[in-house]
Write a protein that holds these residues in place. Structure first.
Motif, PDB file in Angstrom:
ATOM      1  N   SER A  90       0.834  -1.211   0.000  1.00  0.00           N
ATOM      2  CA  SER A  90       0.000   0.000   0.000  1.00  0.00           C
ATOM      3  C   SER A  90       0.866   1.258   0.000  1.00  0.00           C
ATOM      4  N   GLY A  91       2.007   1.223   0.708  1.00  0.00           N
ATOM      5  CA  GLY A  91       2.909   2.376   0.691  1.00  0.00           C
ATOM      6  C   GLY A  91       3.507   2.614  -0.691  1.00  0.00           C
ATOM      7  N   ILE A 110       6.916   8.889   0.194  1.00  0.00           N
ATOM      8  CA  ILE A 110       5.926   7.982   0.793  1.00  0.00           C
ATOM      9  C   ILE A 110       6.356   6.528   0.616  1.00  0.00           C
ATOM     10  N   ALA A 111       6.778   6.145  -0.577  1.00  0.00           N
ATOM     11  CA  ALA A 111       7.200   4.768  -0.841  1.00  0.00           C
ATOM     12  C   ALA A 111       8.445   4.411  -0.031  1.00  0.00           C
ATOM     13  N   SER A 114       7.562   4.040   3.750  1.00  0.00           N
ATOM     14  CA  SER A 114       6.831   2.804   4.064  1.00  0.00           C
ATOM     15  C   SER A 114       7.763   1.588   4.048  1.00  0.00           C
TER      16      SER A 114
END
Length: 128
Positions: A90-91, A110-111, A114
Motif C-alpha cells: 500500500s505504501g 511515501i514509498a 513505508s
C-alpha cells in the motif's frame, strides 16, 4: 529439565559419628524422589499409582498445550507477515499514485518511508 543432587556431611568425634544428608531435587513434574516413593509404597501403595497417573495426565496436558501454543505462534507470525506485505504494497502503490498525479518527490518519499519503516521493524525484531 530434572536435576538431582545429594550431599552428605559426616564427622566422627571419639566414638560418636554424626552425619547430615541433604537431598535436592529440581523437577517440573509431580514425581517424588525414589526414596520417598519407596517409603510411600510401603505405607500406601495406591498413592504411588495415583502419583504416576497424575504425572501422565500432566504430561499429556503439557504436550497438548505446547502444540496449541506452537500453532498460535505460527499463526501470529504468518498474520504479521501478511500485514507487513499489505503495508509495504500500500505504501509503494500509494507513493506511485501520488507520483503519477504530479508530485514525484512526495510519492518517492511515501514509498521510501513505508519500505524503510518495515525494514526498521524487521531489524529490531531480529535483535530480540
Amino acid at each position: 529439565m530434572a536435576r538431582s543432587g545429594k550431599a552428605t556431611l559426616a564427622r566422627k568425634d571419639d566414638n560418636i559419628e554424626e552425619s547430615l544428608t541433604i537431598h535436592n531435587q529440581e523437577i517440573d513434574t509431580p514425581v517424588l524422589p525414589i526414596e520417598q516413593m519407596k517409603t510411600l509404597h510401603d505405607f500406601r501403595p495406591d498413592v504411588v499409582d495415583w502419583i504416576l497417573k497424575q504425572t501422565e495426565d500432566e504430561a499429556n496436558f503439557r504436550r497438548t498445550r505446547n502444540v496449541k501454543n506452537d500453532h498460535n505462534i505460527h499463526r501470529e507470525r504468518l498474520i504479521g507477515q501478511v500485514f507487513g506485505l499489505v503495508i509495504g504494497l500500500s505504501g509503494v502503490i500509494g507513493g506511485a499514485c501520488v507520483a503519477i498525479y504530479g508530485h514525484p518527490g512526495a510519492g518517492g518519499t511515501i514509498a521510501t518511508v513505508s519500505i524503510g519503516t518495515l525494514a526498521v521493524a524487521f531489524l529490531k525484531a531480529q535483535k530480540r
